[in-house]
Design an enzyme around this catalytic site. Structure first.
Site, mmCIF file in Angstrom:
data_model
loop_
_atom_site.group_PDB
_atom_site.id
_atom_site.type_symbol
_atom_site.label_atom_id
_atom_site.label_comp_id
_atom_site.label_asym_id
_atom_site.label_seq_id
_atom_site.Cartn_x
_atom_site.Cartn_y
_atom_site.Cartn_z
ATOM 1 N N GLU A 122 31.470 105.461 -19.485
ATOM 2 C CA GLU A 122 32.087 104.944 -18.266
ATOM 3 C C GLU A 122 30.995 104.330 -17.405
ATOM 4 O OE1 GLU A 122 34.287 107.739 -15.899
ATOM 5 O OE2 GLU A 122 35.069 106.154 -14.620
ATOM 6 N N GLY A 262 26.757 113.383 -12.137
ATOM 7 C CA GLY A 262 27.042 114.807 -12.327
ATOM 8 C C GLY A 262 27.523 115.168 -13.720
ATOM 9 N N ALA A 263 28.564 114.476 -14.171
ATOM 10 C CA ALA A 263 29.168 114.836 -15.448
ATOM 11 C C ALA A 263 30.167 113.761 -15.845
ATOM 12 C CB ALA A 263 29.893 116.179 -15.319
ATOM 13 N N MET A 264 30.712 113.893 -17.077
ATOM 14 C CA MET A 264 31.624 112.875 -17.576
ATOM 15 C C MET A 264 32.743 113.511 -18.390
ATOM 16 S SD MET A 264 32.430 109.716 -17.763
ATOM 17 C CE MET A 264 33.920 109.228 -18.611
ATOM 18 N N GLU A 265 33.951 113.050 -18.108
ATOM 19 C CA GLU A 265 35.160 113.710 -18.617
ATOM 20 C C GLU A 265 35.620 113.253 -19.997
ATOM 21 O OE1 GLU A 265 35.084 111.518 -15.944
ATOM 22 O OE2 GLU A 265 36.844 110.202 -15.972
ATOM 23 N N ASN A 266 34.731 112.784 -20.880
ATOM 24 C CA ASN A 266 35.133 112.330 -22.217
ATOM 25 C C ASN A 266 36.147 113.278 -22.846
ATOM 26 O OD1 ASN A 266 32.817 110.495 -22.040
ATOM 27 N ND2 ASN A 266 31.656 112.384 -22.280
ATOM 28 N N GLU A 299 35.971 117.781 -14.023
ATOM 29 C CA GLU A 299 36.003 117.084 -15.321
ATOM 30 C C GLU A 299 37.176 117.576 -16.156
ATOM 31 O OE1 GLU A 299 34.191 114.603 -15.141
ATOM 32 O OE2 GLU A 299 32.831 115.332 -13.595
ATOM 33 N N GLU A 321 39.911 109.113 -9.635
ATOM 34 C CA GLU A 321 38.839 109.862 -8.962
ATOM 35 C C GLU A 321 39.309 110.532 -7.668
ATOM 36 O OE1 GLU A 321 36.517 110.803 -10.523
ATOM 37 O OE2 GLU A 321 36.162 109.357 -12.113
HETATM 38 N N1 B3K Z 1 33.972 109.668 -14.251
HETATM 39 C C1 B3K Z 1 32.605 110.074 -14.138
HETATM 40 C C2 B3K Z 1 31.779 109.135 -13.345
HETATM 41 C C3 B3K Z 1 31.294 107.991 -14.129
HETATM 42 C C4 B3K Z 1 30.331 107.181 -13.330
HETATM 43 C C5 B3K Z 1 30.017 105.918 -14.052
HETATM 44 N N2 B3K Z 1 29.075 105.083 -13.340
HETATM 45 C C6 B3K Z 1 32.475 111.443 -13.572
HETATM 46 C C7 B3K Z 1 33.574 111.871 -12.700
HETATM 47 O O1 B3K Z 1 33.854 111.325 -11.672
HETATM 48 O O2 B3K Z 1 34.245 112.793 -13.068
HETATM 49 ZN ZN ZN Z 2 35.826 112.167 -11.631
#
Ligand code: B3K
Ligand code: ZN
Length: 864
Positions: A122, A262-266, A299, A321
């Site tokens: 992302e 911080g983190a990523m919700e893959n 996440e 978000e």
């Molecule tokens: N969705 C990601 C953020 C990605 C940022 C990309 N530049 C984390 C979050 O908001 O949960």
């Molecule tokens: Zn988020």
């Protein structure tokens, strides 16, 4: 390096992708310097239009359509896209590319962190992995096969559930992963390496079994337990609160040291900055434990709000978000204390989002255009986006809100949606026309609400005159009124509510929908004038303007029945007092206020987390917004004087409290964290006494601190007290923790967050300062420029220079990080002329020397 201003992408130009790709198979052959990625996609035409794929930094080895290799004449390729002019209506496309993860310092796409493979897609990282329509409205089912050296990369992870795995020749092995849920490319993930794992299981409300794993650095597994506990708590909460269960047999979290945020919700494979996974009482503070709980929740909640229902385009970012921040705030409020959570959320909102909304980078929660998508992950999209959901709950009521959420989940599951789709669900649920409410999404700026009262004793009526105004923001010279739901109550001054016609137990929601509006409230004949409590629990993200004297405010604070407003009344009083001390440097702090504040701290000792928040004076970032031109150094001195007076008033209390032992054995729960919050508040106030006895006392506390929460609080308090205790504490802390990078990040931040530009420069030249690691970069650069405004904006311009230098060095490596650091300059136009000139000079120099597209986007908007 590009030096042009980025071209803007516009919402009005959205058009759906002409093709669908139902299924994709990806085959990764992992090597740090040359990873081969073979992608096979099934494509079908949906509507007329060209077949264009995104691709950046890929070496194309071959491309074949329906099994026939294409000659170079059959497609056009530039730095960002690959276009095949003529394609059939249904076909299979196979691409074979090579990428270089070890050279990927931007940390977008596939990269290496501590010798392991890790991905971040992302918003637009996937195009750095393979050719693909890299946009959120193209959703496909992914099958992934990974092969790699078995000794170096024994664990191979991707989205979904594991399929076949086994050994290959030459010491390699492979693993397959299948994700049955169609997803956009930004949710793709891959991790490979050697990890320790903390495992657990979960049974969903539907009776489905889920295997949970938290993957961390070797030897760190016991530091993953809290993240796992938080994950299970989040899974239960989403089932109970929103009826949403998890939908795969596996949920994995991988912690990495090098991560841009911080983190990523893959899907099924969340990747986390290790700062938000690893925690143990010796090395992590209560704030860390709390942040882990909240981010793990955030996440996880994306699985429904973001993954199953995703965004049609990046303009709709707030759809996932803002809503998911609202959900994580509610999760924390339910697990911990609702008022305390609200106060912390509003502190962050005011310090970061209100500031953004008042400067050159202000933008609507759903913008109409952007230059660089990475720069849209802002406090406005996240925090104001969450506030709008909260305001909606107040505006239409909880019941209609909950119904609307269920309609949203039912009707939009599996789709890529818009804000309009989302609001249609609440119109259906509430029967209200919400088109005016949606103005909130299109208008930047924080609305100001003026509140005036008229009391007529003869008729026992109170008239409340309300007016709203949203300030001018970039490219938005005129504003329309927005619907503002203001929770209100009438207080009788004795701790209860006054009766009033049509107000339920003295409470109501006033819906301010026009520029001006008056509300007349009838009280029983002979009533005394009630006190008005408004915007209770911060029901709308506005600034309230009320002409109340200190005496009125103190009376209001004493009569309040809403904990948020009690705290907020004291904040208003403190703010006024700090400005007075700035204007009258010779006059002493107002004793009546200091005593009232100290008394409130004592009176709330049964809610220690709340009492701790009462001791926190408004920070410079917030004070900043109310003066122009602003003198941060002067504000800092005035604020310190008030804090010192409060410290003196509470000195005996602090001593008594700190003589008691810290709760043992340590538990990270809200109850113990509250007690420690009060203790660390007292540690902070001890430092504010600014005496050598205080420094000795702090050093003694530091030496026997039983956990990181108190150890760091002592260090923070000592850092501003020059002398031997301070120097020894800094050195001891460093020696004790030099092998734990997360703790050393704190060590840097605590010094940069309170020091001078010279300190920041010295720290940025420390051998442990590492420009390739975002946490370490931020530990000095963000701590100094974003939390130490007096140091950063000091009139000699040195603060601006230090940060400008760091940005110039980071930008070629990591443009997203450089752009984020640049936002610290956003308030430059508000500064007094000397500091203003130096900030401008640094921004212009950066612009003229050439910057990445991301950084240029911020600099050009800031200077505009
Ligand atoms: N969705 C990601 C953020 C990605 C940022 C990309 N530049 C984390 C979050 O908001 O949960
Ligand atoms: Zn988020």
């Amino acid at each position: 390096m590009r030096t042009d201003t980025p071209v803007s992408v516009k919402l009005e130009n959205y058009s759906p992708y002409p093709f669908e790709i139902e299924h994709v198979s990806m085959d990764f052959s992992l090597e740090p310097d040359a990873t081969r990625v073979r992608t096979k996609m099934q494509v079908k035409r949906l509507r007329p239009g060209a077949f264009v794929l995104d691709g950046v930094g890929l070496t194309l080895n071959s491309i074949a359509l329906d099994g026939t290799t294409l000659s170079e004449a059959a497609y056009q390729k530039d730095e960002e896209t690959l276009t095949i002019a003529s394609v059939p209506d249904a076909f299979t496309l196979e691409t074979d590319v090579t990428i270089n993860p070890s050279k990927n310092t931007a940390l977008s796409g596939l990269y290496m962190s501590a010798g392991r493979f890790c991905s971040q897609c992302e918003a637009t990282g996937f195009r750095r992995i393979t050719y693909w329509p890299d946009r959120p409205d193209v959703m496909s089912r992914f099958h992934v096969r990974i092969d790699a050296d078995k000794a170096k990369y024994p664990i191979l992870l991707s989205n979904g559930t594991p399929g076949e795995a086994g050994a290959l020749s030459d010491g390699r092995h492979f693993a397959e992963w299948d994700d049955p849920h169609p997803k956009p490319s930004y949710l793709f993930a891959l991790c490979a390496g050697d990890y320790d794992v903390w495992r657990d299981t979960f049974t969903t409300m539907n009776g489905d079994h889920v295997d949970l794993g938290v993957y961390v650095d070797k030897g760190q597994a016991d530091r993953a337990e809290w993240a796992m506990e938080s994950l299970k708590a989040a899974m239960v909460w989403d089932e109970k609160r929103f009826g949403r269960a998890y939908d795969l047999g596996v949920f994995n979290i991988v912690a990495v040291r090098d991560f841009n945020f911080g983190a990523m919700e893959n899907k099924g494979l969340n990747i986390f900055n290790s700062a938000y996974v690893l925690a143990r009482e010796d090395s992590a503070t209560d704030a860390d434990f709390e942040a882990i709980e909240s981010i793990v929740g955030h996440e996880y909640f994306h699985n429904w709000t973001g993954n199953r229902i995703t965004c049609r385009d990046w303009f709709q970012l707030c759809l996932k978000e803002g809503l998911t921040v609202f959900r994580d705030q509610e999760f924390s409020a339910d697990l911990r204390s609702r008022p305390v959570q609200r106060i912390k959320d509003v502190m962050r909102l005011r310090a970061r989002q209100f500031a953004e909304d008042a400067g050159p980078l202000a933008h609507p929660v759903r913008p109409q255009a952007y230059g660089s998508i990475d720069n849209l992950y802002t406090a406005t999209v996240y925090e104001k986006g969450a506030e709008l959901i909260r305001a909606l709950t107040v505006f239409i009521g909880d019941e209609a809100f909950n119904r609307g959420m269920q309609i949203y989940f039912d009707e939009y599951d599996g789709t890529a949606s818009t804000i309009e789709d989302f609001y249609a669900c609440f119109e259906k649920a509430s029967g209200r026309d919400l088109s005016q409410f949606r103005r909130w999404y299109a208008q930047a700026g924080t609305p100001e609400v003026t509140v005036k009262e008229r009391w007529d004793g003869d008729s026992a009526t109170l008239t409340i005159d309300l007016a709203q105004e949203t300030p001018v923001t970039p490219k938005q010279p005129t504003k329309q009124p927005v619907p503002i739901p203001l929770r209100a109550a009438l207080l009788d001054g004795k701790g209860a509510h006054a009766e009033a016609e049509g107000w339920d137990k003295g409470e109501t929601v006033i819906r301010l929908e026009d520029d001006r509006q008056s509300v007349t409230v009838q009280l029983p004949a002979g009533s005394k004038r009630p006190l008005l409590s408004i915007n209770r629990h911060f029901s709308a993200p506005v600034r309230i303007k009320r002409a109340l004297s200190n005496t009125d405010l103190l009376a209001l604070a004493a009569a309040e029945t809403d904990a948020f407003n009690t705290w907020d009344n004291f904040q208003t009083l403190a703010k006024t007092e700090i400005f007075r001390l700035l204007d009258e440097p010779q006059s002493p702090p107002d004793e009546a206020l200091v005593d009232a504040l100290a008394e409130a701290v004592r009176a709330n000792s049964d809610d220690p987390a709340f009492a701790a928040l009462l001791t926190v004076l408004p920070d410079i970032g917030e004070l900043f917004q109310e003066r122009e031109p602003v003198d941060p150094a002067g504000l800092n001195v005035a604020r310190k004087r008030l804090r010192q007076a409060l410290a003196e008033a509470l000195a005996a209390d602090a001593e008594r409290l700190l003589e008691a032992p810290s709760p043992a054995p340590f538990k990270p729960n809200a109850e113990q964290a509250g007690i420690r919050a009060q203790r660390t508040a007292m540690i902070g106030l001890t430092g504010a006494l600014d005496t050598s006895e205080a420094a000795d006392r702090l050093k003694a506390l530091f030496d026997k601190a039983p956990n990181m929460t108190e150890s760091l609080a002592c260090l923070r308090a000592l850092v501003t007290l020059p002398g031997k205790p301070r120097d020894e504490a800094i050195e001891t802390f460093y020696q004790r923790w030099k092998d734990n990078p997360l703790v050393i990040d704190k060590w840097f931040a605590v010094q940069a967050g309170q020091g001078t530009a010279e300190d920041a420069r010295r720290l940025s030249q420390h051998p442990d300062y590492d420009l390739s690691n975002p946490n370490r970069v931020r530990s000095v650069a963000a701590a100094f420029s974003m939390t130490n405004l007096a140091g950063f904006h000091a009139p000699d311009g040195e603060g601006h220079k230090v940060i400008g230098d760091i940005i110039a060095r980071v930008d070629p490596l990591n443009p997203a990080l450089a752009a984020r650091l640049l936002t610290s300059f956003e308030q430059w136009k508000k500064l007094e002329p000397v500091a203003q000139a130096s900030a401008k000079r640094v921004l212009e120099e950066l612009r003229d020397q050439g910057l990445s597209k991301n950084a240029m986007d911020i600099v050009s908007r800031a200077l505009d």
